[in-house]
Motif scaffolding. Structure first.
Motif, short mmCIF file in Angstrom:
data_model
loop_
_atom_site.label_atom_id
_atom_site.label_comp_id
_atom_site.label_asym_id
_atom_site.label_seq_id
_atom_site.Cartn_x
_atom_site.Cartn_y
_atom_site.Cartn_z
N ASN A 2 -5.74 5.39 4.56
CA ASN A 2 -5.70 6.10 3.28
C ASN A 2 -7.13 6.41 2.84
OD1 ASN A 2 -5.73 6.63 0.47
ND2 ASN A 2 -3.80 5.52 0.23
N TYR A 4 -8.44 6.91 -0.04
CA TYR A 4 -8.89 6.17 -1.22
C TYR A 4 -9.13 4.70 -0.89
CZ TYR A 4 -7.97 10.42 -3.69
OH TYR A 4 -8.01 11.73 -4.10
N LEU A 5 -8.36 4.14 0.03
CA LEU A 5 -8.63 2.78 0.49
C LEU A 5 -9.97 2.74 1.21
CD1 LEU A 5 -7.74 -0.14 0.82
CD2 LEU A 5 -6.50 0.54 2.89
#
Length: 171
Positions: A2, A4-5
Motif C-alpha cells: 500500500n 500510504y503504508l
C-alpha cells in the motif's frame, strides 16, 4: 505494498534517524541558529523528502507524511515521559558551570564554552566578576542561566552562540 503504508514506514524511519542524529551531533548547538544552521536544516529537509514519500508527490502523500511525523512526535514525547532512562539518554542534563564563584574548568572544556562566551553571558546580565556568580548553568536548551550572588537573587538567561573552531581557552 500500500503506498500510504510505504509513506508511514519511510516517514517513521526518517523521523527516528533525525532524532538520533540530533542526539549524536548535539542539539544544544541548535539553540541559536546562524545562517549555516538554517541552510543545513533546509538541505536536510529537502534531502529526506523523497525518502519519506518516495515517488508519491500527491497532496495526500505529503499530508500522510506530515501526519505520521506529528503522531510519532506525540508518541515519542509520551514514551519519554513514561520511561526515565530513555528520557535521560535522549536529553542531556543541565550542567553547572560556576558554583559560588568557582568555575568548573572540566565541564567548560568538555562543553567547549570559552571564557569570552561565559563573560559575555555574565555582562549581558549585569554581572562583572566570576566571584559574583552564585550559580551559572548550561541548560538543556543551550541557554546559560545565571543567578547572581546579590541579595535579591535574580535569574537571567543568555542564549548560547554556536561554538567556533578556533576556541579561546578558559582563563
Amino acid at each position: 505494498m500500500n503506498p500510504y503504508l510505504d509513506i508511514i514506514i519511510r516517514s517513521t524511519a526518517v523521523y527516528l534517524f533525525m532524532v538520533i542524529a540530533l542526539r549524536v551531533f548535539g542539539k544544544k548547538e541548535l539553540s541559536q541558529l546562524n545562517t549555516a544552521d538554517v541552510i543545513l536544516i533546509l538541505l536536510i529537509s529537502n534531502s529526506v523528502q523523497n525518502a519519506m514519500v518516495g515517488s508519491n508527490t500527491t497532496l495526500w502523500g505529503g499530508l500522510a507524511a506530515a501526519t505520521v511525523l506529528f503522531i510519532i512526535n506525540f508518541i515519542l514525547k509520551k514514551v519519554l515521559f513514561k520511561y526515565k532512562k530513555l528520557n535521560d539518554f535522549m536529553f542531556q542534563k543541565p550542567q553547572i558551570l560556576i558554583h559560588n564563584g568557582n568555575l568548573d574548568f572540566n565541564i567548560l572544556s568538555e562543553l567547549s564554552i570559552t571564557s569570552d562566551e561565559l563573560k559575555e553571558a555574565m555582562r549581558e546580565h549585569g554581572v562583572e566578576h566570576f566571584s559574583d556568580v552564585k550559580l551559572a548553568m548550561l541548560e538543556v536548551d543551550g541557554n546559560i542561566s545565571i543567578i547572581s550572588g546579590e541579595k535579591n537573587l535574580r535569574q537571567t538567561h543568555y542564549k548560547r552562540k554556536r561554538a567556533h573552531k578556533n576556541l579561546n581557552r578558559i582563563n
